[in-house]
Design a protein around this motif. Sequence first.
Motif, PDB file in Angstrom:
ATOM      1  N   SER A 153      31.110  30.017  42.965  1.00 24.52           N
ATOM      2  CA  SER A 153      30.488  31.339  42.814  1.00 24.52           C
ATOM      3  C   SER A 153      30.168  31.922  44.176  1.00 24.52           C
ATOM      4  O   SER A 153      30.092  31.216  45.186  1.00 24.52           O
ATOM      5  CB  SER A 153      29.218  31.246  41.958  1.00 24.52           C
ATOM      6  N   LYS A 172      26.357  36.510  42.450  1.00 23.64           N
ATOM      7  CA  LYS A 172      26.671  35.186  41.881  1.00 23.64           C
ATOM      8  C   LYS A 172      27.839  35.268  40.885  1.00 23.64           C
ATOM      9  O   LYS A 172      27.757  34.778  39.758  1.00 23.64           O
ATOM     10  CB  LYS A 172      25.433  34.602  41.210  1.00 23.64           C
ATOM     11  N   LEU A 174      31.691  34.362  39.596  1.00 20.05           N
ATOM     12  CA  LEU A 174      32.572  33.198  39.645  1.00 20.05           C
ATOM     13  C   LEU A 174      33.971  33.587  40.120  1.00 20.05           C
ATOM     14  O   LEU A 174      34.488  34.648  39.741  1.00 20.05           O
ATOM     15  CB  LEU A 174      32.674  32.547  38.266  1.00 20.05           C
TER      16      LEU A 174
END
Length: 249
Positions: A153, A172, A174
């Motif tokens: 992430s 954050k 991915l």
Amino acid sequence: MDYEEVLKAVFPLLDGVDLASCMAVSKQWRDIARDDYFWKCVCAKRWPSICKRPNPPTLTFYKLYQTFYKRQNRRTLLPPRLSFDDLEFFIDIWTEGRLIFSEVVPGPVLQAGIKIPPPGICDMLRFHLEGPEYKMTLPVEPRFTVPICQPVSVSVLVGRKDSNRVACIINKSLFDYIDRTAYRALAFDYLDFSPDYPFISGIRAWISLLFMDDGNDGVIDVFGVEMDFCDAANSKDEVLWLLDMLDWK
């Protein structure tokens, strides 16, 4: 079928740019291509409902196309109020909760990018890095490796040194897509804009891990990071205007 009949059979199949180009070939082609029927065919591909009227809403369908095709051309931007000298980017990358990359990157460094791609990268990635599309890249030194099976992430904040404010670019997200043909792992997030711009939404920030082929299919060997805003910004000034409109705190 004679020469003129061939042209009349082909012209309805063309788009507006190609039909306009045909008008520049010769006087005969121009006279044929000016037939408003061909321009109605062009308009029908863009605005089908407008062609249900017996007459065009403007003087001719050719005029309709000319008027609204011109609106697609980019307008000249005013000089941006921001500069990369005013900015610094905070880039953090984790895998399974472990921080593997954390850098404060000055704006001019991210703007300057990777000048010379490292030896050994694939041709497709080299063409991408050397291509004309506007992008911001950062060499990763030292390089790091990540097992493909582990989730990775990323978060990116941008700070303004002129006002000591910060905005979020990626929160954050991915890296949930790995393109093994282009050697890029991609993540994105939607930008948060200031309430001063209520009608702007749905624009993504993209960030990529650029990696090498080290012969291990289970691991990516990261040598660089790339960030772009290709949904809406394709030049330095456009990127700066986009960043200026973020929800700065």
